[in-house]
Design a protein around this motif. Structure first.
Motif, PDB file in Angstrom:
ATOM      1  N   ARG A   1       6.137  -3.630 -11.029  1.00 13.19           N
ATOM      2  CA  ARG A   1       6.767  -2.976  -9.881  1.00 13.19           C
ATOM      3  C   ARG A   1       5.723  -2.271  -9.029  1.00 13.19           C
ATOM      4  O   ARG A   1       5.801  -2.291  -7.796  1.00 13.19           O
ATOM      5  N   ASP A   2       4.710  -1.660  -9.643  1.00 18.60           N
ATOM      6  CA  ASP A   2       3.675  -0.950  -8.881  1.00 18.60           C
ATOM      7  C   ASP A   2       2.919  -1.914  -7.978  1.00 18.60           C
ATOM      8  O   ASP A   2       2.629  -1.590  -6.817  1.00 18.60           O
ATOM      9  N   ASP A   3       2.599  -3.113  -8.496  1.00 14.76           N
ATOM     10  CA  ASP A   3       1.886  -4.092  -7.669  1.00 14.76           C
ATOM     11  C   ASP A   3       2.743  -4.543  -6.499  1.00 14.76           C
ATOM     12  O   ASP A   3       2.251  -4.740  -5.377  1.00 14.76           O
ATOM     13  N   PHE A   4       4.026  -4.706  -6.756  1.00 15.49           N
ATOM     14  CA  PHE A   4       4.926  -5.143  -5.692  1.00 15.49           C
ATOM     15  C   PHE A   4       5.037  -4.077  -4.604  1.00 15.49           C
ATOM     16  O   PHE A   4       4.974  -4.394  -3.406  1.00 15.49           O
ATOM     17  N   VAL A   5       5.187  -2.822  -4.992  1.00 12.28           N
ATOM     18  CA  VAL A   5       5.288  -1.744  -4.009  1.00 12.28           C
ATOM     19  C   VAL A   5       3.983  -1.601  -3.232  1.00 12.28           C
ATOM     20  O   VAL A   5       3.988  -1.358  -2.019  1.00 12.28           O
ATOM     21  N   THR A   6       2.857  -1.769  -3.911  1.00 11.44           N
ATOM     22  CA  THR A   6       1.572  -1.725  -3.215  1.00 11.44           C
ATOM     23  C   THR A   6       1.508  -2.794  -2.131  1.00 11.44           C
ATOM     24  O   THR A   6       1.039  -2.552  -1.011  1.00 11.44           O
ATOM     25  N   MET A   7       1.995  -3.993  -2.451  1.00  7.66           N
ATOM     26  CA  MET A   7       2.046  -5.056  -1.447  1.00  7.66           C
ATOM     27  C   MET A   7       2.952  -4.685  -0.285  1.00  7.66           C
ATOM     28  O   MET A   7       2.599  -4.893   0.894  1.00  7.66           O
ATOM     29  N   LEU A   8       4.129  -4.119  -0.578  1.00  7.60           N
ATOM     30  CA  LEU A   8       5.043  -3.734   0.492  1.00  7.60           C
ATOM     31  C   LEU A   8       4.412  -2.692   1.411  1.00  7.60           C
ATOM     32  O   LEU A   8       4.581  -2.748   2.641  1.00  7.60           O
ATOM     33  N   ARG A   9       3.680  -1.762   0.833  1.00  6.22           N
ATOM     34  CA  ARG A   9       2.996  -0.752   1.661  1.00  6.22           C
ATOM     35  C   ARG A   9       1.957  -1.407   2.571  1.00  6.22           C
ATOM     36  O   ARG A   9       1.867  -1.088   3.763  1.00  6.22           O
ATOM     37  N   GLU A  10       1.184  -2.338   2.018  1.00  4.23           N
ATOM     38  CA  GLU A  10       0.168  -3.004   2.825  1.00  4.23           C
ATOM     39  C   GLU A  10       0.814  -3.892   3.881  1.00  4.23           C
ATOM     40  O   GLU A  10       0.367  -3.930   5.039  1.00  4.23           O
ATOM     41  N   TRP A  11       1.867  -4.602   3.499  1.00  2.54           N
ATOM     42  CA  TRP A  11       2.590  -5.420   4.469  1.00  2.54           C
ATOM     43  C   TRP A  11       3.112  -4.581   5.630  1.00  2.54           C
ATOM     44  O   TRP A  11       3.057  -5.014   6.784  1.00  2.54           O
ATOM     45  N   THR A  12       3.614  -3.411   5.336  1.00  2.00           N
ATOM     46  CA  THR A  12       4.184  -2.559   6.388  1.00  2.00           C
ATOM     47  C   THR A  12       3.123  -2.179   7.409  1.00  2.00           C
ATOM     48  O   THR A  12       3.361  -2.243   8.627  1.00  2.00           O
ATOM     49  N   LEU A  13       1.956  -1.767   6.942  1.00  2.00           N
ATOM     50  CA  LEU A  13       0.875  -1.405   7.860  1.00  2.00           C
ATOM     51  C   LEU A  13       0.446  -2.608   8.695  1.00  2.00           C
ATOM     52  O   LEU A  13       0.212  -2.497   9.906  1.00  2.00           O
ATOM     53  N   MET A  14       0.343  -3.772   8.046  1.00  2.14           N
ATOM     54  CA  MET A  14      -0.028  -4.985   8.763  1.00  2.14           C
ATOM     55  C   MET A  14       1.040  -5.352   9.795  1.00  2.14           C
ATOM     56  O   MET A  14       0.723  -5.686  10.949  1.00  2.14           O
ATOM     57  N   ALA A  15       2.297  -5.299   9.388  1.00  4.25           N
ATOM     58  CA  ALA A  15       3.387  -5.700  10.276  1.00  4.25           C
ATOM     59  C   ALA A  15       3.433  -4.820  11.516  1.00  4.25           C
ATOM     60  O   ALA A  15       3.640  -5.319  12.633  1.00  4.25           O
ATOM     61  N   GLU A  16       3.224  -3.531  11.338  1.00  4.39           N
ATOM     62  CA  GLU A  16       3.266  -2.636  12.495  1.00  4.39           C
ATOM     63  C   GLU A  16       2.130  -2.965  13.468  1.00  4.39           C
ATOM     64  O   GLU A  16       2.323  -2.946  14.687  1.00  4.39           O
ATOM     65  N   ARG A  17       0.956  -3.256  12.947  1.00  9.33           N
ATOM     66  CA  ARG A  17      -0.158  -3.637  13.806  1.00  9.33           C
ATOM     67  C   ARG A  17       0.146  -4.955  14.535  1.00  9.33           C
ATOM     68  O   ARG A  17      -0.100  -5.086  15.738  1.00  9.33           O
ATOM     69  N   LEU A  18       0.660  -5.920  13.808  1.00  2.00           N
ATOM     70  CA  LEU A  18       0.948  -7.219  14.407  1.00  2.00           C
ATOM     71  C   LEU A  18       1.959  -7.115  15.540  1.00  2.00           C
ATOM     72  O   LEU A  18       1.820  -7.783  16.571  1.00  2.00           O
ATOM     73  N   THR A  19       2.980  -6.284  15.378  1.00  2.00           N
ATOM     74  CA  THR A  19       3.988  -6.154  16.431  1.00  2.00           C
ATOM     75  C   THR A  19       3.430  -5.442  17.662  1.00  2.00           C
ATOM     76  O   THR A  19       4.041  -5.502  18.730  1.00  2.00           O
TER      77      THR A  19
END
Length: 415
Positions: free
Chosen positions: A79-97
């Motif tokens: 679960r920790d690895d998955f949440v870490t990915m979600l956090r990184e995805w969120t930062l990336m997604a905000e930049r991409l938009t």
């Protein structure tokens, strides 16, 4: 979410060739896919859609012209690895938009002996109204021991009469819907999120879409589907917040973390194009229940005239009892409505000389079990259109609410 101003829907030569190039490359590579947009930022460029807000972008945002949708399976038990990915995805997604690289200088500045942290195909392109929307599938909750957090309405859809579902095009532990007015921008976003997710998630299936098949704002004209008919005339609109609260946004529910979110239903609907193209216009209009030219209900003059389900002509009801618009209408379903956000697709041929083409149906609703299921049962049992279509893919996801300034995708569930 507030109503949105119209976008510039211009389509340049570069976008046209980008669409062909991206579609061909991704179909050939077994590509990934993604999703749609939300409210505009004050003072920002006209093609930037705000990433954070009360609801996720890409639901009631005026539907963009292109879509890339991807479903992932989780490949880790951590679960920790998955949440870490979600956090990184969120930062990336905000930049991409915002039209930025996934990481500052990621395409060329990391050094010539390191893999770039951005794949680079969107360098020089604008944000193109990109929106990225995430949803969680039923299996995710079991994998991480969160069955007590799974909403009662989140379950694999039942098998409907006539379904011919391909398991390789159905389900998934989570999804991302990317929508943009430039196909290369949507593809770039999904490609980079999938790249960073490697080892934590893997792509299960994906779908590219073009030519939206519904309008989510009164600022948009009604588009046409591959049968040539106007599609989504009676769709819910962003400018009707009361209807959205009633039919789209989760309010009181069995899971507090879903408040302000919505459920996404995806159905890949193959259109039997060749059979339809040999059908006379009169029969096409009878099957749909609308005029092909104007989009008006049969017997009426204007596209937006209310359906007349009672009047009869010399051959029976003006709108037949098995006409698609009758069976899908709120009048036939006790007032139930959905917010549709679908796209056309063409994925080459099927090896028998027939186009693999149709509608990638996406709908958002407050409760799929009481909204989508009754509608689909009605259509599956009685719709005259069933002679010309086949449902070949299916999935349902719980899309959490929008993000505050310190939130990440899924923080209401995992935080």
């Amino acid at each position: 979410m507030s109503s949105q101003e119209p976008r510039n829907n211009g389509f340049s030569r570069r976008r046209l060739f980008g669409a062909v190039g991206a579609g061909a490359a991704l179909v050939g590579a077994g590509a990934i896919a993604g999703g749609c947009a939300g409210p505009r930022e004050e003072g920002a460029a006209s093609d930037v859609v705000a990433f954070r807000g009360d609801h996720q972008a890409g639901i009631v945002t005026p539907a963009q012209d292109r879509m890339h949708f991807v479903a992932f399976d989780v490949t880790t038990d951590s679960r920790d690895d998955f949440v870490t990915m979600l956090r990184e995805w969120t930062l990336m997604a905000e930049r991409l938009t915002r039209g930025e690289e996934t990481f500052d200088g990621g395409a060329v500045d990391a050094g010539e002996y390191k893999p770039p942290t951005d794949t680079g195909e969107a360098l020089g392109l604008s944000a193109s109204s990109l929106t990225l929307t995430i949803g969680f599938g039923p299996g995710l909750f079991t994998r991480f021991g969160l069955d007590d957090m799974r909403p009662a309405s989140l379950a694999d859809l039942q098998h409907f009469p006539g379904d011919n579902l391909d398991p390789t095009r159905s389900g998934g532990d989570l999804c991302i819907q990317a929508c943009a007015d430039d196909p290369q921008v949507a593809v770039h976003a999904i490609r980079n999120l999938a790249r960073v997710g490697f080892g934590t998630v893997s792509v299960k299936w994906s779908q590219l879409g073009f030519g939206r098949t519904s309008s989510t704002s009164t600022s948009q004209a009604t588009p046409r589907n591959l049968f040539g008919f106007k599609d989504g005339t009676a769709n819910l609109k962003a400018e009707d917040p009361g209807a959205l609260d009633e039919f789209v946004w989760v309010g009181d529910s069995d899971q507090e973390w879903m408040r302000g979110g919505s459920f996404l239903v995806a159905r890949r609907i193959r259109m039997l194009i060749e059979s339809w193209d040999r059908t006379v216009l009169n029969e096409q209009e009878r099957v749909i229940g609308r005029s092909k030219g104007t989009g008006a209900p049969l017997g009426l003059r204007d596209e937006f005239d209310d359906l007349d389900l009672e009047s009869k002509g010399p051959h029976g009801f003006l709108i037949d009892k098995d006409a698609h618009v009758r069976l899908a209408s709120k009048e036939e379903l006790g007032g139930v409505q959905l917010l549709r956000r679908g796209y056309n697709f063409t994925d080459g041929s099927d090896g028998f000389g027939h186009l693999d083409a149709g509608l990638f149906f996406i709908a958002y609703c407050r409760d799929p079990l009481t909204q989508f299921v009754p509608m689909q049962l009605n259509l599956a049992r009685h719709d005259a259109m069933n002679e010309y279509i086949q449902h070949v893919g299916s999935a349902v996801f719980a899309c959490p609410p929008g993000l505050g300034q310190s939130d990440y995708w899924g923080s209401t569930l995992f935080g």
